[in-house]
Design an enzyme around this catalytic site. Structure first.
Site, PDB file in Angstrom:
ATOM      1  N   GLU A   1       0.832  -1.208   0.000  1.00 23.91           N
ATOM      2  CA  GLU A   1       0.000   0.000   0.000  1.00 23.91           C
ATOM      3  C   GLU A   1       0.869   1.263   0.000  1.00 23.91           C
ATOM      4  OE1 GLU A   1      -1.456   1.809   3.415  1.00 23.91           O
ATOM      5  OE2 GLU A   1      -0.905   0.187   4.771  1.00 23.91           O
TER       6      GLU A   1
ATOM      7  N   LYS B   1      -2.964  -1.515  15.751  1.00 22.69           N
ATOM      8  CA  LYS B   1      -2.384  -0.629  16.758  1.00 22.69           C
ATOM      9  C   LYS B   1      -3.287  -0.516  17.966  1.00 22.69           C
ATOM     10  CE  LYS B   1      -2.117   2.183  13.321  1.00 22.69           C
ATOM     11  NZ  LYS B   1      -1.775   1.402  12.163  1.00 22.69           N
TER      12      LYS B   1
HETATM   13  N1  PSU Z   1      -0.742   1.149   9.424  1.00 27.49           N
HETATM   14  C1  PSU Z   1       0.444   1.808   9.459  1.00 27.49           C
HETATM   15  N2  PSU Z   1       0.523   3.016   8.884  1.00 27.49           N
HETATM   16  C2  PSU Z   1      -0.530   3.538   8.209  1.00 27.49           C
HETATM   17  C3  PSU Z   1      -1.752   2.804   8.126  1.00 27.49           C
HETATM   18  C4  PSU Z   1      -1.809   1.625   8.765  1.00 27.49           C
HETATM   19  O1  PSU Z   1       1.423   1.305   9.999  1.00 27.49           O
HETATM   20  O2  PSU Z   1      -0.379   4.612   7.672  1.00 27.49           O
HETATM   21  C5  PSU Z   1      -2.874   3.304   7.253  1.00 27.49           C
HETATM   22  C6  PSU Z   1      -3.325   2.147   6.336  1.00 27.49           C
HETATM   23  O3  PSU Z   1      -3.296   2.603   5.021  1.00 27.49           O
HETATM   24  C7  PSU Z   1      -4.734   1.861   6.787  1.00 27.49           C
HETATM   25  C8  PSU Z   1      -5.169   3.221   7.214  1.00 27.49           C
HETATM   26  O4  PSU Z   1      -5.536   1.322   5.768  1.00 27.49           O
HETATM   27  O5  PSU Z   1      -4.029   3.723   7.928  1.00 27.49           O
HETATM   28  C9  PSU Z   1      -6.402   3.177   8.070  1.00 27.49           C
HETATM   29  O6  PSU Z   1      -6.932   4.450   8.124  1.00 27.49           O
HETATM   30  P1  PSU Z   1      -8.375   4.698   8.767  1.00 27.49           P
HETATM   31  O7  PSU Z   1      -8.193   4.356  10.209  1.00 27.49           O
HETATM   32  O8  PSU Z   1      -8.649   6.157   8.526  1.00 27.49           O
HETATM   33  O9  PSU Z   1      -9.332   3.816   8.051  1.00 27.49           O
END
Ligand code: PSU
Ligand code: MN
Length: 308
Positions: free
Chosen positions: A22, A157
């Site tokens: 990603e 996390k």
């Molecule tokens: N995990 C990481 N760094 C990130 C993300 C996840 O270590 O930047 C990102 C991923 O792209 C995940 C997104 O899909 O955060 C989730 O965002 P939200 O909680 O807004 O859906």
């Protein structure tokens, strides 16, 4: 609308092991210019295992599968105003001929479209703490019911509500497998005190399960929860303190919606004097290696021959 890098295209055609990557983690999850190095190293770790990496993003309104080094540098640089793109945002970014970094949900969707079965990330999005008030549940979770992709993640996390995230995945009928553990990993740390049902101890074991998923024609994602290596793992108590502090600061800033995750990641990095950033990088590398190993094991059991 989708441009597949010729190398990746050939690999897909020849049923070779490929690992999708990603781009939100590059553009919004880590600071510039470290993010360039991290992104390129991810690709190297995958290549070293004998698989082909394919980082995915939107450049000038075109979805690119398999970014070149120049393209990675482009999306890594904040001056290029890279939009964070989930499933729902895709058509808007394409219509605007804009540049976008894909989250887990959008990356899974594109992987599924072009027939890439394996995907490595840091940690997927999930159910946020305080969901009772905010209703904040990442699109990533629902994507597992829509895309036939195996995602390797270091759990989620602990800025999220881990119990609720797992319950939500259970409701959606998503298979979660712990790699060499039954304790669901919490990204920066191996510890969560939350037990999961299934554990596998080798890429071969996982490949065998995927083969049966194929045979049953079950079209849904699988989450492989791969704990950060012990030598980099935070203790639960020390990272929890940093997270609490970041969340208190966020409350005063009125950060909402898709800005929440990038804000918290940056804040925790600041509070831990960048130590959490290094941990974040190491767990992503670890996930890249495992995803590549599973992709290879899958090929060995004839997985790519039975593409459905
Ligand atoms: N995990 C990481 N760094 C990130 C993300 C996840 O270590 O930047 C990102 C991923 O792209 C995940 C997104 O899909 O955060 C989730 O965002 P939200 O909680 O807004 O859906
Ligand atoms: Mn959200």
């Amino acid at each position: 609308m989708i441009r597949v890098n010729p190398l990746v295209e050939e690999a897909i055609r020849n049923n070779q092991p490929i690992v999708g990557l990603e781009s939100t983690i590059i553009s919004h999850g880590m600071p510039y210019p470290d993010n360039i190095k991290t992104s390129l190293l991810c690709e190297d770790y995958i290549k070293n295992e004998g698989a082909i990496p394919a980082t995915i993003a939107i450049i000038n309104g075109e979805i690119v599968v398999g970014l070149t080094e120049k393209e990675i540098e482009f999306i890594a640089n904040p001056i290029n105003k890279i939009v964070k793109v989930g499933r729902k945002d895709l058509p808007v970014v394409l219509a605007n001929k804009a540049n976008g970094a894909l989250t887990v949900s959008a990356t899974m969707m594109i992987c599924d479209m072009v027939n890439i079965r394996f995907f490595a990330t840091g940690g997927i999005g999930g159910v946020h703490r305080g969901v009772e008030e905010t209703f904040d549940i990442s699109q990533d979770l629902r994507e597992f019911t829509l895309s036939n992709v195996v995602v390797v993640s270091a759990g989620v996390k602990s800025i999220l509500d881990i119990n609720k995230t797992l319950e939500y995945l259970e409701t959606l009928g998503v298979l979660v497998i712990g790699f060499k553990t039954k304790e669901f990993p919490a990204f920066y740390t191996q510890e969560s005190n939350i037990e999961i049902e299934y554990r596998c101890d080798s890429p071969d074991e996982i490949a065998e399960i995927i083969k049966y998923q194929d045979a049953m024609k079950i079209k849904s994602g699988i989450l492989i929860a791969n704990p950060i290596p012990k030598e980099y793992s935070y203790s639960k108590s020390s990272i929890d303190k940093a997270i609490e502090k970041a969340m208190v600061e966020m409350k005063g800033q009125e950060v909402t919606g898709k800005a929440v995750t990038p804000y918290l990641l940056a804040k925790i990095s600041e509070i831990t004097a960048n130590k959490s950033l290094e941990v974040n990088q190491q767990l992503v590398y670890n996930n890249c290696r495992l995803a590549a190993q599973i992709a290879k094991a899958y090929q060995k059991v004839g997985g790519y021959g039975e593409k459905n």
